[in-house]
Design an enzyme around this catalytic site. Structure first.
Site, PDB file in Angstrom:
ATOM      1  N   CYS A 265       0.817  -1.227   0.000  1.00  0.00           N
ATOM      2  CA  CYS A 265       0.000   0.000   0.000  1.00  0.00           C
ATOM      3  C   CYS A 265       0.843   1.267   0.000  1.00  0.00           C
ATOM      4  O   CYS A 265       0.344   2.346  -0.302  1.00  0.00           O
ATOM      5  CB  CYS A 265      -0.955   0.015   1.189  1.00  0.00           C
ATOM      6  SG  CYS A 265      -2.174  -1.304   1.113  1.00  0.00           S
TER       7      CYS A 265
ATOM      8  N   HIS B 238      -3.231   7.646   2.206  1.00  0.00           N
ATOM      9  CA  HIS B 238      -3.635   6.319   1.725  1.00  0.00           C
ATOM     10  C   HIS B 238      -5.018   6.034   2.290  1.00  0.00           C
ATOM     11  O   HIS B 238      -5.284   6.289   3.465  1.00  0.00           O
ATOM     12  CB  HIS B 238      -2.619   5.279   2.195  1.00  0.00           C
ATOM     13  CG  HIS B 238      -3.076   3.865   1.964  1.00  0.00           C
ATOM     14  ND1 HIS B 238      -3.580   3.444   0.748  1.00  0.00           N
ATOM     15  CD2 HIS B 238      -3.134   2.791   2.798  1.00  0.00           C
ATOM     16  CE1 HIS B 238      -3.915   2.166   0.844  1.00  0.00           C
ATOM     17  NE2 HIS B 238      -3.666   1.755   2.069  1.00  0.00           N
TER      18      HIS B 238
ATOM     19  N   ASN C  54     -10.174   0.286  -0.015  1.00  0.00           N
ATOM     20  CA  ASN C  54      -8.704   0.344  -0.044  1.00  0.00           C
ATOM     21  C   ASN C  54      -8.212  -0.251  -1.366  1.00  0.00           C
ATOM     22  O   ASN C  54      -8.320  -1.455  -1.589  1.00  0.00           O
ATOM     23  CB  ASN C  54      -8.155  -0.441   1.157  1.00  0.00           C
ATOM     24  CG  ASN C  54      -6.631  -0.416   1.242  1.00  0.00           C
ATOM     25  OD1 ASN C  54      -5.958  -0.009   0.295  1.00  0.00           O
ATOM     26  ND2 ASN C  54      -6.093  -0.861   2.354  1.00  0.00           N
TER      27      ASN C  54
END
Ligand code: COA
Length: 327
Positions: A117, A254, A284
């Site tokens: 990520c 993020h 996500n």
């Protein structure tokens, strides 16, 4: 003193056509969950899921085309493509090279970066270094993910959290004076700590001797690391430039979990409206989440020339990092 700076010239995004709201996960996917549980714990309301045969490279190419179009830059100007992905089309060729081919580019170079990520922040950091040292003049930095293919759809603790998509930025060579008022990437700050590698991982895959090839996560453990590490790395970035919380115009975090994002806003003393939030719509999307959020904010005309934007991410590795960019 004049110095090279990497300018973000345009941002683009791509989301697969199929949008799956939380309620459909229970009704159609047979997952024992509820819209209420997911919204309350994560802020996620829906996610997009790639069509069969739709690849990270195809989505990344679409995002890159939009970024180039918005930047007003011809594809022929691109001399570097750096792709952050944990879900490449194949172990090799790199997804970046597939994208190079799909965009019809035959010069320069293209490669992938694996930092889960945090991948987009890592890729942006590498692009910035290459531009400032003259190895590239116009780079596409892309995050693209098909996490739907590495999710364990029987594990309700993880499968509800992720989505598919791609985001891209065009980074071009410019000049500055070495001051925090310069336009462009002011600095990037990367970290990793492999001692925590097992709290968020893909168990198996190319080159492994076993496993399932699916994502596993100890959610509470990841949560425990997230806010403290992210706040520390953003403060590190601000300090490196002689800046403070009050200088941040936009936080583009993020997009993993609304609770983490809101906690970051509080740590940095930012009003809610200064934090770009897309997790509700996109879930996500791992390495794609920051460039998708940037593309969303740019598309709405939120980010103006001269605005200081802080980017931050944490993910499997553990890896984490931040970047400060003046648009
Ligand atoms: N729907 C309904 N119930 C669920 C569920 C779901 N999708 N997933 C888990 N549950 C249940 C659990 O089974 C558990 O039930 P029990 O108490 O009867 O055993 C209960 O909800 C609590 O589970 P738990 O895992 O302790 O929840 P949590 O409060 O830690 O929230 C996360 C889980 C994943 C939302 C949270 O840990 C988190 O956000 N972690 C960070 C994850 C992240 O951001 N990762 C990406 C970083 S890149």
């Amino acid at each position: 003193m004049a110095m090279m700076r990497s300018l973000i010239a345009g941002c683009g995004g791509y989301l697969p056509e199929r949008c799956v709201p939380n309620a459909a996960l229970a009704a159609e996917f047979g997952i024992e969950t509820s819209d209420e549980w997911i919204v309350e714990r994560t802020g996620i309301r829906q996610r997009h899921i790639a069509a069969p045969g739709e690849t990270a490279s195809a989505m990344g190419s679409a995002a890159a085309r939009q970024a180039l179009e918005r930047a007003g830059i011809e594809v022929s100007a691109v001399d570097a493509i750096i792709v952050a992905t944990a879900t490449p089309d194949s172990a090799f060729p790199a997804t970046a090279v597939r994208i190079q081919q799909q965009l019809g580019i035959t010069r320069g170079f293209a490669f992938d970066i694996a930092a889960a990520c945090t991948g987009f922040v890592y890729a942006l950091s590498v692009a910035d270094a290459m531009i400032r040292t003259g190895q590239a003049r116009c780079a596409l930095v892309i995050g693209t993910e098909v996490f739907s293919r590495i999710l364990d759809w029987t594990d309700r603790g993880t499968c509800v959290l992720f989505g598919d998509g791609a985001g891209a930025v065009v980074v071009t060579a410019g000049e500055g004076e070495g001051k925090s008022t310069d336009r462009g990437i002011l600095s990037t700050h990367l970290h990793s700590d492999g001692r925590h590698g097992d709290i968020l991982l893909v168990d198996g895959g190319a080159g492994s001797t076993g496993g399932t090839g699916l994502l596993r996560m100890a959610g509470k453990e990841v949560f425990r690391h997230a806010v403290s590490k992210l706040a520390a790395v953003v403060d590190e970035a601000l300090a490196a430039n002689g800046l403070g919380h009050g200088d941040i115009r936009w936080l583009v975090p993020h997009q993993a979990n609304l609770r983490i994002i809101e906690a970051m806003g509080r740590k940095l003393n930012l009003p809610r409206e200064r934090v770009v939030v897309t997790v509700g719509q996109h879930a996500n999307t791992s390495a794609a989440s920051i460039p998708l959020a940037l593309a969303d904010a740019a598309g709405r005309g939120m980010i103006e020339r001269g605005d200081l934007v802080a980017l931050e991410a944490i993910g499997g590795g553990l890896t984490w990092g931040a970047a400060l960019v003046r648009f």
